[in-house]
Write a protein that holds these residues in place. Structure first.
Motif, PDB file in Angstrom:
ATOM      1  N   GLY A  70       8.077  -7.315   7.456  1.00  0.00           N
ATOM      2  CA  GLY A  70       6.217  -7.099   7.551  1.00  0.00           C
ATOM      3  C   GLY A  70       6.527  -4.954   7.162  1.00  0.00           C
ATOM      4  N   ASP A  71       7.093  -4.919   6.209  1.00  0.00           N
ATOM      5  CA  ASP A  71       6.459  -3.278   5.407  1.00  0.00           C
ATOM      6  C   ASP A  71       5.752  -3.868   4.361  1.00  0.00           C
ATOM      7  N   THR A  72       5.383  -2.952   3.619  1.00  0.00           N
ATOM      8  CA  THR A  72       4.502  -3.687   2.617  1.00  0.00           C
ATOM      9  C   THR A  72       4.340  -1.825   1.835  1.00  0.00           C
ATOM     10  N   LEU A  73       4.413  -1.651   0.902  1.00  0.00           N
ATOM     11  CA  LEU A  73       4.732  -0.439  -0.347  1.00  0.00           C
ATOM     12  C   LEU A  73       3.457  -0.744  -0.560  1.00  0.00           C
ATOM     13  N   LEU A  74       2.291   0.376  -1.225  1.00  0.00           N
ATOM     14  CA  LEU A  74       1.494   0.600  -2.008  1.00  0.00           C
ATOM     15  C   LEU A  74       1.834   1.645  -3.011  1.00  0.00           C
ATOM     16  N   LEU A  75       1.360   1.326  -4.115  1.00  0.00           N
ATOM     17  CA  LEU A  75       1.489   1.767  -5.398  1.00  0.00           C
ATOM     18  C   LEU A  75       0.031   2.199  -5.751  1.00  0.00           C
ATOM     19  N   PHE A  76      -0.846   3.477  -5.921  1.00  0.00           N
ATOM     20  CA  PHE A  76      -2.256   3.733  -6.632  1.00  0.00           C
ATOM     21  C   PHE A  76      -1.814   4.936  -7.455  1.00  0.00           C
TER      22      PHE A  76
ATOM     23  N   VAL B 192      -8.496  -2.464   1.007  1.00  0.00           N
ATOM     24  CA  VAL B 192      -8.396  -1.320   2.343  1.00  0.00           C
ATOM     25  C   VAL B 192      -8.295  -0.319   1.461  1.00  0.00           C
ATOM     26  N   ALA B 193      -7.478  -0.150   0.029  1.00  0.00           N
ATOM     27  CA  ALA B 193      -6.885   1.603  -0.469  1.00  0.00           C
ATOM     28  C   ALA B 193      -7.810   1.595  -1.656  1.00  0.00           C
ATOM     29  N   THR B 194      -8.319   1.034  -2.103  1.00  0.00           N
ATOM     30  CA  THR B 194      -9.524   1.410  -3.220  1.00  0.00           C
ATOM     31  C   THR B 194     -11.386   2.106  -1.823  1.00  0.00           C
ATOM     32  N   ALA B 195     -11.354   1.602  -0.730  1.00  0.00           N
ATOM     33  CA  ALA B 195     -12.439   2.048  -0.365  1.00  0.00           C
ATOM     34  C   ALA B 195     -12.064   3.181   0.582  1.00  0.00           C
ATOM     35  N   ALA B 196     -10.927   3.383   0.902  1.00  0.00           N
ATOM     36  CA  ALA B 196     -10.119   4.470   2.362  1.00  0.00           C
ATOM     37  C   ALA B 196     -10.894   5.591   1.857  1.00  0.00           C
ATOM     38  N   VAL B 197     -11.220   5.690   1.107  1.00  0.00           N
ATOM     39  CA  VAL B 197     -11.320   7.581   0.837  1.00  0.00           C
ATOM     40  C   VAL B 197     -12.873   7.467  -0.031  1.00  0.00           C
ATOM     41  N   PRO B 198     -13.371   8.549   0.814  1.00  0.00           N
ATOM     42  CA  PRO B 198     -15.918   7.861   0.461  1.00  0.00           C
ATOM     43  C   PRO B 198     -16.288   8.777  -0.485  1.00  0.00           C
ATOM     44  N   GLY B 199     -17.407   8.292  -1.125  1.00  0.00           N
ATOM     45  CA  GLY B 199     -17.779   8.682  -2.126  1.00  0.00           C
ATOM     46  C   GLY B 199     -17.483   7.883  -3.692  1.00  0.00           C
TER      47      GLY B 199
ATOM     48  N   PRO C 273      -1.254  -7.871   1.092  1.00  0.00           N
ATOM     49  CA  PRO C 273      -0.956  -7.057  -0.004  1.00  0.00           C
ATOM     50  C   PRO C 273      -3.070  -7.305  -0.230  1.00  0.00           C
ATOM     51  N   ARG C 274      -2.868  -8.425  -0.311  1.00  0.00           N
ATOM     52  CA  ARG C 274      -4.866  -8.453  -1.210  1.00  0.00           C
ATOM     53  C   ARG C 274      -5.208  -7.280  -0.148  1.00  0.00           C
TER      54      ARG C 274
ATOM     55  N   THR D 161     -16.041   8.260  -7.592  1.00  0.00           N
ATOM     56  CA  THR D 161     -14.395   8.884  -8.454  1.00  0.00           C
ATOM     57  C   THR D 161     -15.301   8.334  -9.679  1.00  0.00           C
ATOM     58  N   GLU D 162     -15.018   9.516 -10.313  1.00  0.00           N
ATOM     59  CA  GLU D 162     -14.987   9.213 -11.755  1.00  0.00           C
ATOM     60  C   GLU D 162     -13.536   8.804 -12.910  1.00  0.00           C
ATOM     61  N   ASP D 163     -13.145   8.311 -12.428  1.00  0.00           N
ATOM     62  CA  ASP D 163     -11.701   8.102 -12.778  1.00  0.00           C
ATOM     63  C   ASP D 163     -11.757   6.198 -12.385  1.00  0.00           C
ATOM     64  N   ASP D 164     -10.453   6.088 -13.110  1.00  0.00           N
ATOM     65  CA  ASP D 164      -9.595   4.479 -12.602  1.00  0.00           C
ATOM     66  C   ASP D 164      -8.685   4.514 -12.037  1.00  0.00           C
ATOM     67  N   VAL D 165      -9.254   3.328 -10.951  1.00  0.00           N
ATOM     68  CA  VAL D 165      -8.772   3.368  -9.733  1.00  0.00           C
ATOM     69  C   VAL D 165      -7.567   2.034  -9.945  1.00  0.00           C
ATOM     70  N   ALA D 166      -6.380   2.368  -9.833  1.00  0.00           N
ATOM     71  CA  ALA D 166      -5.616   1.035  -9.435  1.00  0.00           C
ATOM     72  C   ALA D 166      -4.674   0.966  -8.677  1.00  0.00           C
ATOM     73  N   VAL D 167      -4.378   0.364  -7.843  1.00  0.00           N
ATOM     74  CA  VAL D 167      -3.566  -0.787  -6.742  1.00  0.00           C
ATOM     75  C   VAL D 167      -2.690  -1.657  -6.813  1.00  0.00           C
ATOM     76  N   LEU D 168      -0.965  -1.360  -6.807  1.00  0.00           N
ATOM     77  CA  LEU D 168      -0.464  -2.865  -6.853  1.00  0.00           C
ATOM     78  C   LEU D 168       0.044  -2.265  -4.890  1.00  0.00           C
ATOM     79  N   ALA D 169       0.078  -3.084  -4.131  1.00  0.00           N
ATOM     80  CA  ALA D 169       1.129  -3.248  -3.753  1.00  0.00           C
ATOM     81  C   ALA D 169       1.553  -5.236  -2.991  1.00  0.00           C
ATOM     82  N   VAL D 170       2.482  -5.093  -2.825  1.00  0.00           N
ATOM     83  CA  VAL D 170       3.918  -5.467  -1.940  1.00  0.00           C
ATOM     84  C   VAL D 170       4.641  -5.752  -0.916  1.00  0.00           C
ATOM     85  N   GLU D 171       4.533  -6.644  -0.367  1.00  0.00           N
ATOM     86  CA  GLU D 171       4.188  -7.015   1.108  1.00  0.00           C
ATOM     87  C   GLU D 171       5.897  -7.655   1.358  1.00  0.00           C
ATOM     88  N   HIS D 172       6.797  -7.488   2.333  1.00  0.00           N
ATOM     89  CA  HIS D 172       8.115  -7.571   2.278  1.00  0.00           C
ATOM     90  C   HIS D 172       7.590  -8.696   4.022  1.00  0.00           C
ATOM     91  N   ALA D 173       7.757 -10.103   3.411  1.00  0.00           N
ATOM     92  CA  ALA D 173       7.179 -11.359   4.418  1.00  0.00           C
ATOM     93  C   ALA D 173       8.322 -11.455   5.605  1.00  0.00           C
TER      94      ALA D 173
END
Length: 681
Positions: A487-493, A530-537, A524-525, A539-551
């Motif tokens: 039920g847990d999901t890990l989010l690296l960003f 959700v993560a890439t749109a969580a903070v308004p505005g 995870p998808r 960014t000039e930086d790259d955005v990378a996110v990796l999510a893993v769910e323990h089903a």
């Protein structure tokens, strides 16, 4: 004007002018409509014959002089100098409906002020910087609306990046500004041509406008007037006839009696803009001038777009070729990742992610950031990612892996003779059978875990990982081991997810945690979106996110290859209905999912023109569906396109019927996905 001693002005000699300035000057000089370019901080005047007649005795001494000096007697009156300064300093377009300048007695017969309409719009160089103000003027109010539209059109085109964007803006402007029955935009594509049109009365909603325009192909030797104009560079006008009779594909083409086609005049892109009417139409000189000016603006925008697409495609192919094409497919660990390029998407960056199985049966996950937005940063990223995987396969302990990477980065920095090789990374080992994660960080933001027990509300917490120094600076990483239960999901960003110039980092981290907690599921998808749109505005930086769910339970999945043929959407509907019914999915979910998938499949075939792949994944909590294409155009023929279902409102349906949806770029093409939650009970 060309003989003016420009070397003594802020512009310098004409041979030193950049391509953007040259293009605007060419536009001004070629236009029969009074036009002037006010260049640089001093707003130095360059103008054409029409504008020279307008200002009368102030010409020719006005050439090359600051506008504030030329019009010193009226510069400080409201609606004059202040408007031009605002257009230059703040990038605001402006229309003066009743502007006045002291008149030339030889033009108007008396020393009375001339009332005219004048539009001002900022002019930008290829880097997007404002370099001046373009003024378009007319001595009557007859063209007020079209001049305002031209100014708005220039502003809208300045924000376009791709040819799809240019086409969308151009078609909308031309159909409304010229009150036309049909408009076309044509560009070259290798040895052939592609065309897109807009018909008056077409029902287009917001969702349609977000889809790529529906292009059609034409052979290199096509007799279509717009193709002939694009090929020859010679404008085409007919006031009454059947100009599209020989190339008509439907009744809309057959009804056109008056047509104008203007070449784009670009050194990079050959193309044309055409406007047509179903009744006879006389093309007045003023209308021809506006069409010419419009085509010039479109040509400049198309040239920028073609250069951007070429550079963007190369950079993104390089970037994505260094990222994993496929992530591990495991029964109890669901994995997803997302990468969005920063800056303008026109350069390769250094963010990276990876997930791979270790010899122990555990899952290794990593997300890192190599500073920079260039090919060198991408190359270093590839070296670091490859080395990390090699180290982990030998000794998967996170602290040992990052210690080895630290030595590698130090070596790379010494080899390059620089101390500016800045790399942050977080690496973790997930042991699903032992329900735990061991993590180590080298200067990277702490990972986030969304915890969701069967009886409680979701919560999100940052893992307390000892931060450590970035790689190459003598990093001595330490590890942290935390529970990772079903039920847990890990989010690296990466830091581009949470950092914004106008707010502190704590606000961004808090916003991300709130968004992840409020997400409808731990899929995870969906969490990547959700993560890439969580903070308004932006960014000039790259955005990378990796999510893993323990089903909680293993999911069931199936896939279907969809050929690029007219019957494909129907085949997808039958296959999905049968598969979901076999899995005993609630009927309401089946209906919504089948409808959305059919629309996405149709859009993939129409707009990408390639075969597609539909994947469905069912868990106890949700149904996830994705439709992927490979992104090249032209496989679906015109006849096939006509028999496919209508454009519909694919994205609008997804928003209405799903609980979450998003688009993910891939190495080749793109993927659109949606998630529908399964009702409890």
């Amino acid at each position: 004007m060309l003989a003016h001693p420009w070397a003594g002005t802020p512009l310098g000699p004409p041979e030193t002018w950049g391509p953007a300035l040259r293009a605007v000057v060419d536009l001004v000089l070629a236009s029969p409509v009074p036009m002037a370019l006010l260049y640089g901080d001093d707003l130095v005047l360059l103008y054409n014959d029409g504008y020279a007649e307008l200002i009368g005795a102030r010409h020719p001494t006005a050439l090359g002089r600051p506008a504030a000096e030329v019009f010193a007697d009226i510069w400080h009156e409201p609606g004059n100098g202040d408007v031009l300064e605002r257009a230059y300093r703040q990038g605001e377009s402006f229309l003066e409906r009743e502007a006045m300048l002291p008149a030339d007695p030889h033009l108007v017969g008396a020393a009375e002020p001339v009332v005219f309409t004048r539009g001002h719009s900022p002019v930008r160089d290829s880097a997007g910087r404002i370099i001046g103000v373009l003024t378009v003027a007319a001595q009557t109010t007859q063209l007020t609306q079209q001049l305002q539209s031209l100014s708005d059109f220039a502003a809208a085109l300045s924000g376009t990046l791709t040819l799809d964007d240019v086409a969308r803006v151009t078609l909308g402007y031309a159909i409304n500004s010229f009150d036309a029955d049909r408009v076309d935009f044509t560009v070259d594509e290798g040895g052939n041509w592609r065309l897109v049109r807009r018909i008056r009365g077409e029902l287009l909603d917001e969702a349609d406008e977000r889809l790529p325009p529906l292009w059609r192909r034409a052979p290199a030797d096509s007799s279509a007037p717009m193709v002939v104009t694009a090929r020859s560079g010679v404008p085409f006008y007919t006031s009454d006839g059947q100009p599209l009779r020989d190339i008509a594909v439907d009744r809309h083409d057959q009804k056109i009696r008056a047509l104008a086609a203007l070449p784009l005049r670009s050194s990079v892109v050959r193309g044309a803009l055409s406007v047509g009417y179903q009744a006879p139409h006389t093309w007045s000189p003023a209308e021809r001038a506006l069409l010419t000016a419009s085509a010039e603006l479109v040509g400049q925008a198309a040239e920028r777009a073609r250069r951007f697409e070429t550079q963007h495609g190369t950079a993104q192919l390089l970037q994505r070729s260094m990222l994993p094409e496929q992530l591990p497919d495991l029964p109890r660990l669901r994995i997803a990742a997302r990468y969005d390029p920063g800056v303008d998407g026109n350069a390769a960056g250094g963010d990276f992610y990876d997930a791979f199985l270790l010899p122990t049966g555990a899952l290794g996950v990593v997300l890192g950031d190599v500073a920079g937005h260039d090919v060198q940063a991408a190359a270093r990223m590839g070296q670091v990612r490859a080395a990390l995987r090699a180290l982990a396969l030998t000794d998967p302990r996170p602290d040992a892996v990052l210690g080895g990477l630290d030595r590698l980065v130090s070596s790379l920095g010494a080899e390059a003779g620089t101390q500016e090789l800045f790399v942050t990374v977080v690496f973790g080992v997930i042991e699903a059978d032992r329900e735990r994660i061991t993590l180590a960080s080298a200067g990277h933001p702490a990972p986030l875990i969304r915890r969701c027990s069967p009886t409680g509300e979701p919560t999100a917490e940052y893992v307390d990982v000892p931060p450590g120094a970035p790689l190459g600076l003598g990093c001595r990483p330490r590890t942290a081991t935390v529970p990772f239960r079903p039920g847990d999901t890990l989010l690296l960003f990466s830091d581009g997810v949470v950092e914004r110039r106008w707010q502190d980092l704590t606000s961004g981290l808090s916003g991300l945690a709130r968004a992840v907690t409020a997400a409808g599921s731990g899929d995870p998808r969906a969490l990547c979106a959700v993560a890439t749109a969580a903070v308004p505005g932006a960014t000039e930086d790259d955005v990378a996110v990796l999510a893993v769910e323990h089903a909680v339970k293993p999911s069931r999945s199936a896939s279907m290859e969809v050929p690029a043929e007219p019957t494909a959407p129907s085949r997808v509907r039958h296959w999905m209905t049968a598969q979901l019914s076999e899995w005993r999915v609630p009927e309401a979910v089946v209906g919504a999912a089948v409808l959305c998938t059919s629309e996405l499949t149709t859009n993939a075939l129409l707009h990408a023109g390639t075969a597609a792949r539909v994947e469905i994944d069912l868990s106890a909590e949700r149904l996830l569906v994705s439709v992927a294409d490979s992104g090249t155009r032209g496989t679906v023929t015109r006849a096939q396109t006509d028999t496919l279902s209508s454009r519909g409102r694919g994205l609008g349906l997804i928003e209405e019927l799903s609980d979450a949806w998003g688009t993910d770029p891939t190495v080749r093409g793109s993927t659109v996905w949606f998630e529908i939650l399964i009702p409890a009970g």
